[in-house]
Design an enzyme around this catalytic site. Structure first.
Site, PDB file in Angstrom:
ATOM      1  N   HIS A  71      12.922 -10.624   4.188  1.00 10.34           N
ATOM      2  CA  HIS A  71      12.714  -9.244   4.638  1.00 10.34           C
ATOM      3  C   HIS A  71      13.997  -8.694   5.275  1.00 10.34           C
ATOM      4  O   HIS A  71      14.350  -7.535   5.062  1.00 10.34           O
ATOM      5  CB  HIS A  71      11.545  -9.172   5.631  1.00 10.34           C
ATOM      6  N   ARG A  98       2.613  -3.830 -11.484  1.00 15.01           N
ATOM      7  CA  ARG A  98       1.426  -3.123 -10.995  1.00 15.01           C
ATOM      8  C   ARG A  98       1.842  -2.102  -9.947  1.00 15.01           C
ATOM      9  O   ARG A  98       2.953  -2.156  -9.422  1.00 15.01           O
ATOM     10  CB  ARG A  98       0.388  -4.102 -10.435  1.00 15.01           C
ATOM     11  N   LEU A  99       0.901  -1.184  -9.635  1.00  9.46           N
ATOM     12  CA  LEU A  99       1.235  -0.070  -8.739  1.00  9.46           C
ATOM     13  C   LEU A  99       0.840  -0.318  -7.290  1.00  9.46           C
ATOM     14  O   LEU A  99       1.346   0.343  -6.381  1.00  9.46           O
ATOM     15  CB  LEU A  99       0.581   1.229  -9.234  1.00  9.46           C
ATOM     16  N   SER A 100      -0.072  -1.261  -7.064  1.00 12.78           N
ATOM     17  CA  SER A 100      -0.409  -1.682  -5.698  1.00 12.78           C
ATOM     18  C   SER A 100      -0.696  -0.513  -4.741  1.00 12.78           C
ATOM     19  O   SER A 100      -0.174  -0.485  -3.627  1.00 12.78           O
ATOM     20  CB  SER A 100       0.706  -2.571  -5.126  1.00 12.78           C
ATOM     21  N   ARG A 128      10.269 -16.630   5.109  1.00 14.84           N
ATOM     22  CA  ARG A 128      10.040 -15.330   4.470  1.00 14.84           C
ATOM     23  C   ARG A 128      10.741 -14.186   5.217  1.00 14.84           C
ATOM     24  O   ARG A 128      11.225 -13.245   4.614  1.00 14.84           O
ATOM     25  CB  ARG A 128       8.536 -15.043   4.403  1.00 14.84           C
ATOM     26  N   ARG A 186      -1.569 -10.126   5.987  1.00 17.33           N
ATOM     27  CA  ARG A 186      -0.595 -11.233   6.037  1.00 17.33           C
ATOM     28  C   ARG A 186      -0.635 -11.907   7.414  1.00 17.33           C
ATOM     29  O   ARG A 186      -1.124 -11.317   8.385  1.00 17.33           O
ATOM     30  CB  ARG A 186       0.806 -10.694   5.751  1.00 17.33           C
ATOM     31  N   LEU A 195      19.882  13.628   1.047  1.00 15.21           N
ATOM     32  CA  LEU A 195      18.848  12.726   0.524  1.00 15.21           C
ATOM     33  C   LEU A 195      17.635  12.790   1.434  1.00 15.21           C
ATOM     34  O   LEU A 195      17.758  12.752   2.656  1.00 15.21           O
ATOM     35  CB  LEU A 195      19.366  11.279   0.483  1.00 15.21           C
ATOM     36  N   SER A 222       2.285  -1.934   3.034  1.00 12.38           N
ATOM     37  CA  SER A 222       1.047  -1.310   2.562  1.00 12.38           C
ATOM     38  C   SER A 222      -0.065  -1.566   3.574  1.00 12.38           C
ATOM     39  O   SER A 222       0.004  -2.499   4.384  1.00 12.38           O
ATOM     40  CB  SER A 222       0.645  -1.883   1.200  1.00 12.38           C
ATOM     41  N   SER A 223      -1.088  -0.746   3.503  1.00 17.54           N
ATOM     42  CA  SER A 223      -2.226  -0.949   4.422  1.00 17.54           C
ATOM     43  C   SER A 223      -2.867  -2.315   4.186  1.00 17.54           C
ATOM     44  O   SER A 223      -3.478  -2.872   5.099  1.00 17.54           O
ATOM     45  CB  SER A 223      -3.248   0.175   4.253  1.00 17.54           C
ATOM     46  N   ASP A 272       9.655  -5.470  -4.006  1.00 17.78           N
ATOM     47  CA  ASP A 272       8.908  -6.730  -4.064  1.00 17.78           C
ATOM     48  C   ASP A 272       9.865  -7.888  -4.308  1.00 17.78           C
ATOM     49  O   ASP A 272      10.887  -7.728  -4.981  1.00 17.78           O
ATOM     50  CB  ASP A 272       7.862  -6.634  -5.189  1.00 17.78           C
TER      51      ASP A 272
HETATM   52  C1  FPP Z   1       7.404  -7.388  -0.660  1.00 18.37           C
HETATM   53  O1  FPP Z   1       7.933  -8.663  -0.815  1.00 18.37           O
HETATM   54  C2  FPP Z   1       8.034  -6.758   0.476  1.00 18.37           C
HETATM   55  C3  FPP Z   1       7.383  -6.353   1.579  1.00 18.37           C
HETATM   56  C4  FPP Z   1       5.930  -6.513   1.755  1.00 18.37           C
HETATM   57  C5  FPP Z   1       8.093  -5.759   2.711  1.00 18.37           C
HETATM   58  C6  FPP Z   1       9.247  -4.879   2.378  1.00 18.37           C
HETATM   59  C7  FPP Z   1      10.052  -4.779   3.590  1.00 18.37           C
HETATM   60  C8  FPP Z   1      11.402  -4.676   3.650  1.00 18.37           C
HETATM   61  C9  FPP Z   1      12.249  -4.539   2.479  1.00 18.37           C
HETATM   62  C10 FPP Z   1      12.094  -4.733   4.948  1.00 18.37           C
HETATM   63  C11 FPP Z   1      11.467  -3.998   6.094  1.00 18.37           C
HETATM   64  C12 FPP Z   1      11.537  -2.543   5.901  1.00 18.37           C
HETATM   65  C13 FPP Z   1      12.061  -1.662   6.780  1.00 18.37           C
HETATM   66  C14 FPP Z   1      12.039  -0.222   6.470  1.00 18.37           C
HETATM   67  C15 FPP Z   1      12.689  -2.084   8.027  1.00 18.37           C
HETATM   68  P1  FPP Z   1       6.976  -9.904  -0.636  1.00 18.37           P
HETATM   69  O2  FPP Z   1       7.123 -10.389   0.759  1.00 18.37           O
HETATM   70  O3  FPP Z   1       5.603  -9.566  -1.057  1.00 18.37           O
HETATM   71  O4  FPP Z   1       7.665 -10.897  -1.633  1.00 18.37           O
HETATM   72  P2  FPP Z   1       6.965 -12.009  -2.523  1.00 18.37           P
HETATM   73  O5  FPP Z   1       6.099 -11.278  -3.526  1.00 18.37           O
HETATM   74  O6  FPP Z   1       8.147 -12.655  -3.177  1.00 18.37           O
HETATM   75  O7  FPP Z   1       6.218 -12.902  -1.596  1.00 18.37           O
END
Ligand code: FPP
Length: 236
Positions: free
Chosen positions: A35, A181-183, A31, A69, A129, A63-64, A18
């Site tokens: 990522h 939280r566990l979301s 954003r 978004r 791994l 997540s589902s 997160d």
């Molecule tokens: C949460 O941060 C992160 C995500 C919803 C996406 C996680 C994805 C990656 C790390 C990259 C893509 C993954 C792969 C395997 C290619 P947020 O966007 O909710 O952050 P915020 O809470 O600061 O808005």
């Protein structure tokens, strides 16, 4: 006493990644840049994990509920996933990393389920791994689906664990980005997980942070609802 790190298959660590969006905003970036930086953190952490005694690493990528978004962000994440599968598979295979993807595949954009299947097949022999990436994943849905597969007669704790937790229960659950939280992540599998929350935004999370989380875990007294042996002796 055997340390939890001594187990032959290694620790099962899971991470709720997160903070990508906040990381990007703090830098005046879109954003998507957060990522993209998050993918680099995945690479670092996967490389560092085996030396820290981690045998299985499960990462929550999408997540589902993330379908809610904006389409542009969802599209960007799917493109990143596609690029990750295409660009990393060979390196993962060479490093002995087995990649599997958990979650639903039927709602993913065209071509991605096939790319996942190719990456899984190409890395199948990895024994250093077990890297699991959760995509279109909801723990509550996974539990419901497993219960439906097992049927009323087949339902038991063991059967559910078998159906859900291929690599075994989660030992250490980490969440970055400051939220606690566990979301809807690995709710059954994390029944006795040690929880580690860090303020670090995911793109800044590096091997040293993973090592700190494992050290925190190793210092915990895991009793699984019972008493530890010294206390039992004292009470007797
Ligand atoms: C949460 O941060 C992160 C995500 C919803 C996406 C996680 C994805 C990656 C790390 C990259 C893509 C993954 C792969 C395997 C290619 P947020 O966007 O909710 O952050 P915020 O809470 O600061 O808005």
């Amino acid at each position: 006493m055997q340390s939890p790190l001594d187990r032959r298959s290694g620790l099962h660590a899971a991470i709720i990644m997160d903070g990508n969006g906040r990381w990007a905003r703090a830098r005046g970036l879109p954003r998507g840049a957060g990522h993209r930086a998050g993918v680099k953190a995945i690479q670092q952490v996967a490389e560092a994990a085996p030396a820290l005694g981690i045998g299985t690493l499960t990462l929550y990528a999408f997540s589902s509920d993330n379908w809610r978004r904006p389409a542009e962000e969802v599209g960007g994440l799917m493109r990143l996933l596609r690029a990750y599968l295409r660009g990393e598979t060979e390196r993962l295979a060479r490093s002995g990393t087995r990649l599997t993807v958990i979650g639903r595949r039927d709602r993913l954009p065209a071509g991605i389920p096939e790319a996942i299947a190719r990456a899984e097949a190409a890395t199948e022999a990895g024994d250093r791994l077990n890297l699991r990436i959760a995509v279109d994943y909801s723990s509550r849905d996974a539990i419901l689906a497993a219960a439906a597969r097992l049927g009323p007669e087949g339902l038991s704790r063991d059967a559910m664990s078998e159906a859900l937790c291929g690599p075994g229960d989660v030992d250490l659950l980490i969440r970055t980005g400051g939220e606690k939280r566990l979301s809807d992540f690995l709710l059954w599998e994390a029944a006795y997980a040690e929880l580690h929350f860090t303020e670090r935004m995911w793109p800044d999370f590096e091997a040293a942070d993973l090592a700190a989380a494992v050290a925190d875990f190793a210092a915990r007294d895991r009793r699984f609802g019972g008493l530890n042996p010294p206390l039992l002796t004292a009470a007797a």
